[in-house]
Structures are given as structure tokens and as C-alpha cells.
Design a protein around this motif. Structure first.
Motif, short mmCIF file in Angstrom:
data_model
loop_
_atom_site.label_atom_id
_atom_site.label_comp_id
_atom_site.label_asym_id
_atom_site.label_seq_id
_atom_site.Cartn_x
_atom_site.Cartn_y
_atom_site.Cartn_z
N UNK A 194 27.43 15.37 28.16
CA UNK A 194 26.47 15.86 27.16
C UNK A 194 26.78 15.28 25.78
N UNK A 195 28.05 15.15 25.45
CA UNK A 195 28.41 14.50 24.18
C UNK A 195 27.91 13.07 24.16
N UNK A 196 28.06 12.37 25.28
CA UNK A 196 27.62 10.98 25.35
C UNK A 196 26.10 10.88 25.30
N UNK A 197 25.43 11.83 25.90
CA UNK A 197 23.97 11.83 25.81
C UNK A 197 23.53 11.97 24.36
N UNK A 198 24.15 12.88 23.62
CA UNK A 198 23.81 13.03 22.21
C UNK A 198 24.12 11.76 21.44
N UNK A 199 25.25 11.13 21.74
CA UNK A 199 25.65 9.94 21.00
C UNK A 199 24.64 8.80 21.16
N UNK A 200 24.00 8.71 22.33
CA UNK A 200 23.09 7.57 22.53
C UNK A 200 21.62 7.93 22.34
N UNK A 201 21.27 9.21 22.34
CA UNK A 201 19.85 9.57 22.18
C UNK A 201 19.60 10.56 21.05
N UNK A 202 20.65 11.15 20.47
CA UNK A 202 20.45 12.15 19.43
C UNK A 202 20.01 13.49 19.95
N UNK A 203 20.28 13.81 21.22
CA UNK A 203 19.84 15.06 21.84
C UNK A 203 20.68 16.22 21.29
N UNK A 204 20.09 17.02 20.41
CA UNK A 204 20.84 18.09 19.75
C UNK A 204 21.16 19.24 20.71
N UNK A 205 20.29 19.50 21.68
CA UNK A 205 20.58 20.55 22.66
C UNK A 205 21.81 20.18 23.48
N UNK A 206 21.94 18.91 23.81
CA UNK A 206 23.12 18.45 24.55
C UNK A 206 24.38 18.65 23.73
N UNK A 207 24.33 18.34 22.44
CA UNK A 207 25.52 18.50 21.59
C UNK A 207 25.88 19.97 21.45
N UNK A 208 24.88 20.85 21.33
CA UNK A 208 25.18 22.28 21.23
C UNK A 208 25.85 22.78 22.50
N UNK A 209 25.35 22.38 23.66
CA UNK A 209 25.94 22.81 24.93
C UNK A 209 27.37 22.28 25.07
N UNK A 210 27.58 21.01 24.72
CA UNK A 210 28.92 20.45 24.77
C UNK A 210 29.87 21.22 23.86
N UNK A 211 29.38 21.57 22.67
CA UNK A 211 30.20 22.33 21.74
C UNK A 211 30.54 23.71 22.26
N UNK A 212 29.60 24.34 22.96
CA UNK A 212 29.87 25.67 23.53
C UNK A 212 30.99 25.60 24.56
N UNK A 213 30.93 24.59 25.42
CA UNK A 213 31.95 24.44 26.45
C UNK A 213 33.30 24.14 25.82
N UNK A 214 33.32 23.23 24.86
CA UNK A 214 34.58 22.89 24.19
C UNK A 214 35.20 24.11 23.52
N UNK A 215 34.38 24.88 22.84
CA UNK A 215 34.88 26.09 22.19
C UNK A 215 35.46 27.05 23.23
#
Length: 389
Positions: free
Chosen positions: A220-241
Motif C-alpha cells: 500500500x505504501x508503494x501504491x501511494x508512492x507511484x499513484x498518490x493513492x491517499x487511501x492506501x497511505x492511510x491504511x498502510x499508516x494504520x497497520x504500521x501504527x
């Protein structure tokens, strides 16, 4: 190899001794891969054997397409001379070419995804063939069928790499959208990921292991990095936290979690690959993608390798160029895992603390699988580019 920039440099700014350990481990990984490279592919494991004088050796056993693909990813960021050192004279393009050639016989979705990911990320000419085989296997997954979370994450990572390599095509973007929706849907309202996306056994349906968190976080972090998908970054952040909140006091990345709450169902085994490689890999990808940088948690996890309280045996074995796989309970039938899975299915937060006394974590698993060294290189030698969207 002394490295003062990149991910190791960022770690050094927070914890120099942890960065020194990583430097040591990167060199060990390059040395440790060739003994497991046989006939152009990697073995399943190097298993420890002790002779009559008490000396340990590591005996190669089996073969693994999956581990070969992971090593290809790990070796890819290395300069050409280090690639050849790690692959006994071969380059990563040699290894990826053989993996793609064998894809008609690959029937596992996760294995095909890893090969496609390695092909796309290395710019291999056979990447379209690898993506087509991945698509064929995806078409065999019927709507509503259970899919392992790890395999769904690898498929998304592969397609994100293909999107980055090509700039996106209609086919790749369609597959990418499907993989993205499946993985985000698998998290739903849970704190962490479950082991399976879709139907699962009632007593384990709520459980997810550490790998079930790491690989979706990374994808999900990689998806955000290449497409700017903010929902993916939020989900990745939730799991990391979630995994960082659950981290053990000595830096342990625990094994099994209650996905509903983020609580630990069963902590052991603690795996060397989690401490040195997979935990850092996913969290560093998140930081590269613009998320929170958990460098202190990464450093704490690394220090467990040299100061763990569970076992006295060293887990880093320089003379064999490997790490022993894990510190575990003497519980070969996995009674603790099963009992705690059932208990938490019935009553959230149940611990069955008596099991800690009956099965204390005091056993070392003396084997080393090639993916452990492959992910170590990938975690520390790779830097995730961002699209700037």
C-alpha cells in the motif's frame, strides 16, 4: 561495505550502533547467499547440523522458486560486482530470466506475483510474460474465494512495480485497481490484517501473523508512492501504527495478532527475518512514501538480535554467514498458538498465561532460508522512489 547515506544513513542519525549492525548484516548476506545457490536457483533452507565436536555446519536442502524470486528482489539494488558475489557469478537478470522461463509450471499466485514483481522492478525484457502469467492465475480466483493476505499484497506490489516501469497501461491499471480494492477491502474496519481475505476457519478467522501486516503495509505504501493513492497511505499508516504499538519491550516483532483489536494473540516465535529485514523493509517503505518514519522502533527491533532475553545462543553466526531462524517455544505441535487462537475467538484479550510457564521461549531454530538474507538486502539497499503526484 561502509554506507553513510540512504536508509542506513537515516538510521545512523538516530542510532549509530543499530546502523553498524545493519552494515555488518548486509555484508554477511552477500557472503551467505552463494552457499544456498545451486544450479541457478536457491535452496529452501540451509539447516544446521552439529558434529561430534560440537561444531555447526549448514546443509542445503530442497529448492524454492519463491525464495529465489525474493533474493532476486534483494540483490537487484546492489552494484554489478556485488550481484555477482551474491549470485556466485550470475547477475540478477540471469536469475530473473530463469524464473520467468519456469513460470508455466508455477501455479501459486504468490510465487507468480513475486516473479512478476522482480521482473518489473529489474526492467527485465520478459516482464510482459510474467505479468500475463500472474493475470492467468488471477483469472482462476473466483469472486468470493479466500485469498491469502500475503499473496494479495505481493500481487499489488508486483502491479505497482509494473505501473512504475511502464507509466501505466490500460491492462496494468485495470489489474492494479482490482488488486488495490481487494487488499483495502481485506482490512475493512479491523485494526490489522487477518491471515485470509475471505472465509476462514472460525477459530482463526480473527488472527493475522506478522507477515500479514508487513506485506500489505509495504504494498500500500508503494501504491501511494507511484499513484498518490491517499487511501492506501492511510491504511498502510494504520497497520504500521498497530504493529509498532504492539512491539515488545525488547524490540520483539510479535508473531500473531488479533486483527480486530491489534492485540497480541501469541508472541512467539520471534524471527530473525522480522527483526532484521521484514519489519524495517515495510516501515522504511512507508517513510519513503511520505508516511511516519518509525526509526526508533526499527532500531529497537534490530537490537533484539544482539541482546534478546529469551535465549543465550547467538543468532548471528558469522562463521557460517547466516542467522539462525528464530527464538521459539519448545512447542512442536503449536499448542500455544492454537489454544490462544481459540481463546481469543471466544473472548477478546484472553491470554491463558499458564502456557507461558509450561512452554517458555527458550529454543533456537537452527536453519536459515535464503529469503531471510534476500529481504535483508532489499530492506536496506533499496530506496522507494516517489512519483511526485
Amino acid at each position: 561495505m561502509t554506507r553513510h547515506d540512504g536508509r542506513i544513513g537515516a538510521l545512523a542519525a538516530v542510532d549509530p550502533s543499530a546502523a553498524d549492525l545493519v552494515d555488518q548484516m548486509v555484508d554477511l548476506a552477500v557472503r551467505g547467499l552463494p552457499p544456498g545457490y545451486v544450479g541457478g536457483e536457491f535452496v529452501f533452507t540451509r539447516r544446521g547440523r552439529q558434529d561430534a565436536d560440537g561444531r555447526w555446519t549448514a546443509v542445503p536442502e530442497g529448492r524454492s522458486v519463491r525464495y529465489s524470486a525474493i533474493v532476486a528482489l534483494g540483490v537487484a539494488p546492489l552494484p554489478a560486482d556485488a550481484q555477482r558475489a551474491a549470485l556466485a557469478g550470475d547477475t540478477v537478470h540471469d536469475l530473473v530470466g530463469r524464473l520467468v522461463k519456469g513460470l508455466p509450471g508455477v501455479t501459486n499466485l504468490g510465487d507468480a506475483a513475486l516473479i512478476a514483481w522482480a521482473a518489473a522492478e529489474t526492467g527485465h525484457a520478459d516482464t510482459p510474460r510474467a505479468l500475463e502469467r500472474l493475470a492467468e492465475l488471477e483469472r482462476g480466483v473466483r469472486s468470493g474465494d479466500p485469498v491469502y493476505t500475503v499473496e494479495a499484497a505481493w500481487a499489488l506490489a508486483a502491479l505497482a512495480a509494473a505501473h512504475r516501469a511502464t507509466g501505466g497501461t490500460p491492462d496494468i491499471d485495470r489489474w492494479l485497481s482490482h488488486a488495490r480494492d481487494r487488499l483495502l477491502g481485506g482490512l475493512g474496519d479491523d485494526r490489522l490484517y487477518r491471515h485470509v481475505i475471505g472465509p476462514a476457519s472460525w477459530y482463526r478467522a480473527h488472527v493475522g501473523c506478522f507477515a500479514d501486516q508487513v506485506y500489505p503495509l509495504q504494498a500500500l505504501a508503494r501504491l501511494h508512492a507511484c499513484t498518490g493513492d491517499t487511501a492506501a497511505l492511510r491504511a498502510a499508516g494504520r497497520v504500521a501504527e498497530g504493529i509498532c504499538a504492539a512491539q515488545g519491550p525488547e524490540g520483539q516483532w510479535w508473531w500473531h495478532y488479533d486483527a480486530r483489536t491489534g492485540g497480541v494473540v501469541e508472541g512467539y516465535p520471534v524471527y530473525s527475518v522480522h527483526q532484521l529485514s521484514m519489519g524495517p523493509m515495510a516501515l522504511l517503505d512507508l517513510a519513503d512514501a511520505g508516511g511516519t518514519a518509525y526509526l526508533k522502533e526499527i532500531a529497537l527491533g534490530l537490537h533484539w538480535m544482539t541482546s534478546r532475553p529469551e535465549v543465550e545462543d547467538e543468532l548471528i553466526v558469522e562463521e557460517l554467514d547466516l542467522t539462525w531462524r528464530k527464538a521459539a517455544r519448545d512447542d512442536p505441535k503449536k499448542i500455544v498458538r492454537g489454544a490462544r487462537a481459540v481463546a481469543t475467538a471466544i473472548n477478546q484479550g484472553a491470554r491463558l498465561g499458564v502456557l507461558d510457564r509450561i512452554y517458555p521461549p527458550m529454543t533456537v531454530d537452527r536453519e536459515c532460508r535464503p529469503y531471510e538474507l534476500g529481504w535483508l538486502l532489499y530492506a536496506w539497499m533499496f530506496t522507494l522512489p516517489r512519483s511526485g503526484r
